[in-house]
Design a protein around this motif. Structure first.
Motif, PDB file in Angstrom:
ATOM      1  N   VAL A 197      72.234  10.657  20.459  1.00  0.00           N
ATOM      2  CA  VAL A 197      71.828  10.589  19.050  1.00  0.00           C
ATOM      3  C   VAL A 197      70.334  10.846  18.933  1.00  0.00           C
ATOM      4  O   VAL A 197      69.525  10.297  19.688  1.00  0.00           O
ATOM      5  CB  VAL A 197      72.166   9.209  18.448  1.00  0.00           C
TER       6      VAL A 197
ATOM      7  N   THR B 138      67.861   8.938  14.412  1.00  0.00           N
ATOM      8  CA  THR B 138      68.227   7.657  13.802  1.00  0.00           C
ATOM      9  C   THR B 138      67.149   7.258  12.801  1.00  0.00           C
ATOM     10  O   THR B 138      67.447   6.754  11.716  1.00  0.00           O
ATOM     11  CB  THR B 138      68.386   6.578  14.886  1.00  0.00           C
TER      12      THR B 138
ATOM     13  N   GLY C 125      71.368  11.298  13.492  1.00  0.00           N
ATOM     14  CA  GLY C 125      71.602   9.958  12.971  1.00  0.00           C
ATOM     15  C   GLY C 125      71.482   9.838  11.468  1.00  0.00           C
ATOM     16  O   GLY C 125      72.393   9.359  10.797  1.00  0.00           O
TER      17      GLY C 125
ATOM     18  N   ASN D  16      68.590   1.683  11.856  1.00  0.00           N
ATOM     19  CA  ASN D  16      68.759   1.034  13.157  1.00  0.00           C
ATOM     20  C   ASN D  16      68.816  -0.487  13.064  1.00  0.00           C
ATOM     21  O   ASN D  16      68.667  -1.179  14.066  1.00  0.00           O
ATOM     22  CB  ASN D  16      67.626   1.444  14.107  1.00  0.00           C
TER      23      ASN D  16
ATOM     24  N   VAL E 153      76.528   5.398  23.999  1.00  0.00           N
ATOM     25  CA  VAL E 153      75.631   6.042  23.049  1.00  0.00           C
ATOM     26  C   VAL E 153      74.220   5.988  23.622  1.00  0.00           C
ATOM     27  O   VAL E 153      73.726   4.916  23.988  1.00  0.00           O
ATOM     28  CB  VAL E 153      75.663   5.373  21.665  1.00  0.00           C
TER      29      VAL E 153
ATOM     30  N   ASP F 181      70.545   6.727  22.514  1.00  0.00           N
ATOM     31  CA  ASP F 181      69.775   6.913  21.289  1.00  0.00           C
ATOM     32  C   ASP F 181      68.332   7.266  21.652  1.00  0.00           C
ATOM     33  O   ASP F 181      67.670   6.521  22.387  1.00  0.00           O
ATOM     34  CB  ASP F 181      69.830   5.630  20.453  1.00  0.00           C
TER      35      ASP F 181
ATOM     36  N   HIS G  51      64.461   7.923  20.744  1.00  0.00           N
ATOM     37  CA  HIS G  51      63.445   7.518  19.779  1.00  0.00           C
ATOM     38  C   HIS G  51      62.060   7.915  20.264  1.00  0.00           C
ATOM     39  O   HIS G  51      61.820   8.093  21.461  1.00  0.00           O
ATOM     40  CB  HIS G  51      63.473   6.006  19.572  1.00  0.00           C
TER      41      HIS G  51
ATOM     42  N   ASN H 289      71.381  -2.501  16.360  1.00  0.00           N
ATOM     43  CA  ASN H 289      70.976  -1.125  16.612  1.00  0.00           C
ATOM     44  C   ASN H 289      72.166  -0.179  16.703  1.00  0.00           C
ATOM     45  O   ASN H 289      73.272  -0.565  17.074  1.00  0.00           O
ATOM     46  CB  ASN H 289      70.127  -1.036  17.885  1.00  0.00           C
TER      47      ASN H 289
ATOM     48  N   SER I 283      72.960   2.183  18.802  1.00  0.00           N
ATOM     49  CA  SER I 283      73.600   2.390  20.099  1.00  0.00           C
ATOM     50  C   SER I 283      74.627   1.318  20.428  1.00  0.00           C
ATOM     51  O   SER I 283      75.485   1.516  21.300  1.00  0.00           O
ATOM     52  CB  SER I 283      72.555   2.466  21.220  1.00  0.00           C
TER      53      SER I 283
ATOM     54  N   THR J 200      68.844   3.168  25.104  1.00  0.00           N
ATOM     55  CA  THR J 200      67.820   3.736  24.223  1.00  0.00           C
ATOM     56  C   THR J 200      66.636   4.222  25.041  1.00  0.00           C
ATOM     57  O   THR J 200      66.168   3.531  25.951  1.00  0.00           O
ATOM     58  CB  THR J 200      67.342   2.687  23.200  1.00  0.00           C
TER      59      THR J 200
END
Length: 412
Positions: free
Chosen positions: A73, A76, A111, A128, A177, A179, A181, A233, A235, A243
């Protein structure tokens, strides 16, 4: 409307991308159209079936024997461009990725499309923070024009990737997942996993050492939420969440070095997952060799317990201006700027007010403690939880993923 399992079975990249485009179209066009319709039970039921199923069970936490369905992802937070770039690059190299990791069905997800188009962290609320049992169990009235965009998007994502609180296992649900960032704070390359999920804490250990071998320093951060059910969150919609956080990167900006660091960690965790599926004994041997010198303990930071709504971890909060809850009345002291993971003690300079007065740390989280996400732009927003996050240096057991002790403040 395509049934959920056909639109996002994650079996092929083509099906997934077409499904996501359909979901975005429904979100941008269809949901608004449905809101304007009379409150007919059938029209509401059709949408509720696809997107807004109620929460009816406690999230399953048992590890799966095979982790094939992996969703990466990005976006987000809509103005974190690093992750969006990485998922676009992943899509373009899908054939090569499949050859390298044949045991994985890898797909991507944007996301928060509306926030991304607007170059904003979010439209109404932080996406999130929308995936706890409490948040997903709230009944929604689709005729309410004031419904936050992220509330709807969270339900869409939960149905696409989960549902998180399903009573039975769905073979098409996301097993993992990842994620992606970025942060405006000086976090470097940081991996974030949940305490007590040994599959992901071992993944973090694997990625940490792989990146260190390539010359990149990595921080492992363990979130200490008491259960998957309360994790807010994105994920956490999958059985296992991972993450990757890279900074400093300003919001709405692409940095080549940040993309490279993110991709380094991403490919390392995909490598781990492929080994988990194809040769678990080899994986165990690799991890044991990596951490034998550490007595099979993995150095990490643990987040202080979250105390307020919007917090992923405990924070030293600043007050906000009365005319704008997103504008701080204090700014971070210059001595702390870019000092993520450094120590602070009671009495040390923490904030500065409009009159130039220095506000010291009051020791509310103990002393000394480590600070992280220092002056993070996203934490200026009330719905994300304002302030500076607090962490404690510790380590976790390689086998169980459980935190084993709090260490001294000397470098591990």
């Amino acid at each position: 409307i395509i049934p959920k399992h056909n639109c996002c079975g994650l079996a092929t990249r083509e099906i997934h991308i077409k499904a996501e485009r359909l979901i975005i179209c429904l979100k941008l066009i269809g949901i608004r159209m449905i809101r304007s319709l009379p409150k007919h039970p059938m029209s509401i039921a059709l949408v509720a079936t696809l997107f807004l199923l109620p929460v009816i069970a406690i999230a399953n936490t048992n590890p799966l024997p095979n982790l094939k369905n992996v969703v990466v992802v990005g976006g987000t937070h809509g103005n974190e461009y690093t992750g969006v770039w990485c998922i676009k690059a992943l899509d373009r190299s899908s054939e090569k990725i499949h050859l390298n990791f044949p045991s994985l069905n890898i797909s991507t997800l944007l996301g928060n499309p509306e926030a991304h188009l607007a170059n904003k962290r979010f439209i109404h609320e932080d996406l999130n923070r929308q995936f706890s049992h409490e948040a997903l169990s709230v009944e929604i009235d689709l005729s309410d024009d004031d419904l936050p965009q992220e509330t709807i998007r969270a339900r869409e994502i939960d149905q696409l990737l989960g549902p998180k609180f399903a009573t039975t296992d769905d073979e098409n649900a996301a097993h993992v997942v990842i994620d992606l960032h970025s942060t405006s704070s000086n976090m470097g390359l940081t991996i974030i996993v949940a305490e007590g999920d040994p599959v992901m804490t071992r993944a973090a250990a694997y990625v940490r050492e792989k990146c260190r071998q390539a010359g990149e320093e990595v921080h492992c951060l363990v979130h200490t939420h008491p259960s998957r059910s309360v994790r807010p969150n994105l994920s956490s919609t999958a059985r296992h969440g991972f993450t990757i956080e890279v900074g400093p990167v300003p919001p709405g900006v692409l940095r080549h070095d940040a993309v490279e660091k993110t991709e380094m960690a991403l490919f390392a965790v995909l490598e781990y997952l492929h080994l988990y599926n194809s040769d678990v004994e080899q994986l165990k041997d690799i991890l044991n060799k990596m951490y034998k010198k550490h007595a099979f303990k993995v150095p990490c930071f643990k987040s202080a317990a979250a105390l307020r709504k919007g917090e992923m971890s405990g924070k030293i909060s600043w007050p906000s201006m009365p005319d704008n809850p997103n504008f701080p009345a204090y700014m971070v002291h210059k001595h702390l700027q870019d000092a993520d993971f450094e120590l602070i003690e009671t009495g040390d300079a923490l904030f500065v007010d409009l009159d130039g007065n220095v506000i010291p740390y009051d020791g509310s989280y103990g002393s000394p403690v480590h600070l992280m996400f220092v002056n993070e732009a996203g934490y200026y927003y009330e719905s994300s939880g304002t302030g500076v996050s607090v962490a404690i240096k510790t380590e976790y057991d390689l086998e169980t993923g459980e935190l084993v002790k709090e260490t001294s403040n000397e470098e591990l």
